[in-house]
Design a protein around this motif. Structure first.
Motif, PDB file in Angstrom:
ATOM      1  N   ASP A 299       0.799  -2.278   2.692  1.00  0.00           N
ATOM      2  CA  ASP A 299       1.043  -2.142   1.259  1.00  0.00           C
ATOM      3  C   ASP A 299       0.504  -0.769   0.879  1.00  0.00           C
ATOM      4  O   ASP A 299      -0.581  -0.399   1.316  1.00  0.00           O
ATOM      5  CB  ASP A 299       0.237  -3.183   0.477  1.00  0.00           C
ATOM      6  CG  ASP A 299       0.643  -4.608   0.827  1.00  0.00           C
ATOM      7  OD1 ASP A 299       1.828  -4.817   1.132  1.00  0.00           O
ATOM      8  OD2 ASP A 299      -0.235  -5.491   0.792  1.00  0.00           O
ATOM      9  N   ILE A 300       1.263  -0.026   0.103  1.00  0.00           N
ATOM     10  CA  ILE A 300       0.736   1.249  -0.396  1.00  0.00           C
ATOM     11  C   ILE A 300       0.233   0.961  -1.803  1.00  0.00           C
ATOM     12  O   ILE A 300       1.029   0.834  -2.738  1.00  0.00           O
ATOM     13  CB  ILE A 300       1.836   2.341  -0.432  1.00  0.00           C
ATOM     14  CG1 ILE A 300       2.620   2.377   0.873  1.00  0.00           C
ATOM     15  CG2 ILE A 300       1.250   3.698  -0.805  1.00  0.00           C
ATOM     16  CD1 ILE A 300       2.030   3.124   2.012  1.00  0.00           C
ATOM     17  N   LEU A 301      -1.079   0.803  -1.945  1.00  0.00           N
ATOM     18  CA  LEU A 301      -1.662   0.423  -3.235  1.00  0.00           C
ATOM     19  C   LEU A 301      -1.645   1.616  -4.202  1.00  0.00           C
ATOM     20  O   LEU A 301      -1.498   2.756  -3.769  1.00  0.00           O
ATOM     21  CB  LEU A 301      -3.081  -0.112  -3.014  1.00  0.00           C
ATOM     22  CG  LEU A 301      -3.133  -1.363  -2.117  1.00  0.00           C
ATOM     23  CD1 LEU A 301      -4.566  -1.866  -1.950  1.00  0.00           C
ATOM     24  CD2 LEU A 301      -2.255  -2.485  -2.664  1.00  0.00           C
ATOM     25  N   PRO A 302      -1.805   1.345  -5.513  1.00  0.00           N
ATOM     26  CA  PRO A 302      -1.613   2.425  -6.499  1.00  0.00           C
ATOM     27  C   PRO A 302      -2.375   3.721  -6.197  1.00  0.00           C
ATOM     28  O   PRO A 302      -1.810   4.807  -6.324  1.00  0.00           O
ATOM     29  CB  PRO A 302      -2.104   1.794  -7.808  1.00  0.00           C
ATOM     30  CG  PRO A 302      -1.827   0.354  -7.625  1.00  0.00           C
ATOM     31  CD  PRO A 302      -2.050   0.060  -6.172  1.00  0.00           C
ATOM     32  N   ASN A 303      -3.638   3.626  -5.771  1.00  0.00           N
ATOM     33  CA  ASN A 303      -4.394   4.856  -5.497  1.00  0.00           C
ATOM     34  C   ASN A 303      -3.744   5.680  -4.406  1.00  0.00           C
ATOM     35  O   ASN A 303      -3.670   6.902  -4.486  1.00  0.00           O
ATOM     36  CB  ASN A 303      -5.820   4.510  -5.045  1.00  0.00           C
ATOM     37  CG  ASN A 303      -6.761   4.562  -6.228  1.00  0.00           C
ATOM     38  OD1 ASN A 303      -6.382   5.069  -7.290  1.00  0.00           O
ATOM     39  ND2 ASN A 303      -7.952   4.033  -6.055  1.00  0.00           N
TER      40      ASN A 303
END
Ligand code: HAM
Length: 430
Positions: free
Chosen positions: A19-23
């Protein structure tokens, strides 16, 4: 039918995928933005390809004995039993698209760029994922060495402007079909004497794809390779001339490169120039190429069409992001808010969306946390964001259609009418 119970492992991403998280997403966004800005300046046009292609496309082009086709493709079973795969790379699909859409009738060369996920069933490790992202550029319809120069210059500029330089290009030429066939014979003749000493993989590769012996990481195989014939001694005159021109372009553009006689790259479609880009100091780690590419003049022929010259390269976005983090390079945030809108009480909350929208329309970068209710929480968020001004609307201001402007540094406050907000803030932010 009762479905299987969900276990803890079922809530994990599939192995090698993330998952590419928001940060993290802001890093990917920064890389893509820079890549699109520079490549479009050099005339590359963004376009999009499907994430799924017919498997035969890669078998014929990337090569049946390549790692990708041999063991890394994600094959899909469709209900209609089509042989589809998740795309392992982008160049063969770009050529498929060029041929399918008759792009040879467009003004030549056709310069295309693309981005997104690619899939390879590899052993995950640092910088190596099963789903990874690439930004790719391709020049199709140009045979001269300036095309290599444009591709390599564009890729190096993107890396340098992102701050992950200095970088070095490792470069080699595989020659054309005849050169590589002659070289294959010379390699086989040489390695024949050593087959028993090679690692298990190389003993197999010797029969299927002897070029792959050159990039084996086994110590014994490296030792044997040291005296192996080199491709540069097997190039025909036109291929030598072409390679010389490519190197001249790099020299004139001050692009640092190293000749790597063992670089052949694991994709069959390459002819003549092949290259890989490394951040300085990381050359020894084979998995750390930040980008790579080469010329593929014979690719369209393997797809049954007449020869169309082409050259391109792909940047590994995940690896660039990792390097940005190691080098403590912050992602660019162009949308950084300068103003924070605070609302207190139900009437102010009702009016808040309209006010925020008024500011957005006026191109004033405004942040808010409309779900919060108390002043302290909202002020501390405004502080964390480092905005210059807070706009505060309490019950009284909401009734009077006004708002308080608070200077976050001096803490000075003035009240103004809603109608004057845009003009007043624009003046203050100038
Ligand atoms: P490639 O060398 O297979 O070439 O991949 C290009 C870049 O993608 C690599 O240099 C690396 O940075 C990144 N990459 C590859 N595999 C992985 C992985 N498993 N995890 C993370 N990053 C990875 C190609 O794909 C060619 N289509 C490039 C090209 C374009 N040649 C001509 N035009």
């Amino acid at each position: 039918m009762a479905s299987k119970k969900i276990g803890k492992d079922d809530l994990q991403e599939p192995k090698g995928m993330r998952d590419i998280l928001p940060n993290d997403y802001t890093y990917f966004e920064t890389v893509y933005k820079k890549a699109e800005e520079i490549s479009s300046f050099y005339n590359f046009q963004m376009f999009q390809l499907p994430h799924v292609e017919k498997s035969v496309l890669f078998e014929h082009t990337v090569g049946e004995t390549s790692d990708i086709v041999e063991k890394e493709m994600y094959s899909l079973k469709t209900k209609g039993s089509d042989g589809l795969v998740l795309r392992p790379e982008g160049t063969a699909p770009v050529m498929r698209s060029y041929l399918q859409h008759g792009m040879h009738t467009w003004s030549q060369p056709v310069m295309l760029s693309y981005k997104g996920s690619f899939f390879r069933y590899e052993n995950p490790q640092k910088g190596r994922f099963r789903e990874f992202q690439q930004f790719g550029i391709e020049i199709i319809g140009e045979e001269s060495a300036i095309a290599e120069a444009i591709v390599i210059k564009t890729m190096t500029l993107i890396l340098e402007e992102l701050g992950v330089g200095p970088i070095t290009i490792q470069i080699n030429s595989r020659g054309d079909k005849d050169c590589i066939n002659n070289y294959r014979k010379a390699l086989i003749a040489y390695y024949k004497k050593y087959t028993k000493d090679l690692c298990k993989d190389c003993q197999r590769r010797f029969k299927t794809n002897p070029f792959r012996l050159l990039d084996c990481k086994d110590e014994k195989c490296i030792e044997i390779r040291d005296d192996a014939p080199q491709i540069l001694d097997h190039l025909c005159n036109p291929c030598k001339k072409h390679f010389k021109e490519v190197l001249e372009h790099l020299d004139l553009n001050n692009i640092p490169y190293l000749l790597n006689p063992y670089l052949v790259r694991g994709l069959d479609y390459y002819s003549r120039t092949v290259f890989e880009i490394f951040a300085d100091g990381s050359e020894k780690l084979s998995q750390s190429a930040l980008g790579s590419g080469g010329r593929y003049d014979g690719l369209s022929k393997t797809l049954g069409k007449k020869e169309v010259p082409g050259v391109g390269g792909g940047l590994g976005v995940d690896r660039i992001v990792e390097l940005m983090k190691e080098k403590k390079i912050k992602p660019k945030n162009d949308k950084k808010a300068k103003v924070f809108f605070i609302q207190l009480g139900s009437l102010a909350k009702y009016k808040s969306l309209n006010i925020v929208e008024m500011l957005r329309k006026a191109n004033i970068p405004v942040a808010q946390s409309l779900t919060k209710n108390n002043l302290g929480g909202q002020l501390s968020t405004a502080d964390k964001l480092g905005v210059s001004y807070a706009l505060i609307m309490g019950q009284k201001e909401a009734q009077e259609d006004s708002v308080i402007i608070r200077d976050m540094k001096t803490r000075a406050q003035t009240t103004i009418k809603l109608n004057d907000i845009v003009a007043t803030i624009k003046k203050k932010l100038k």
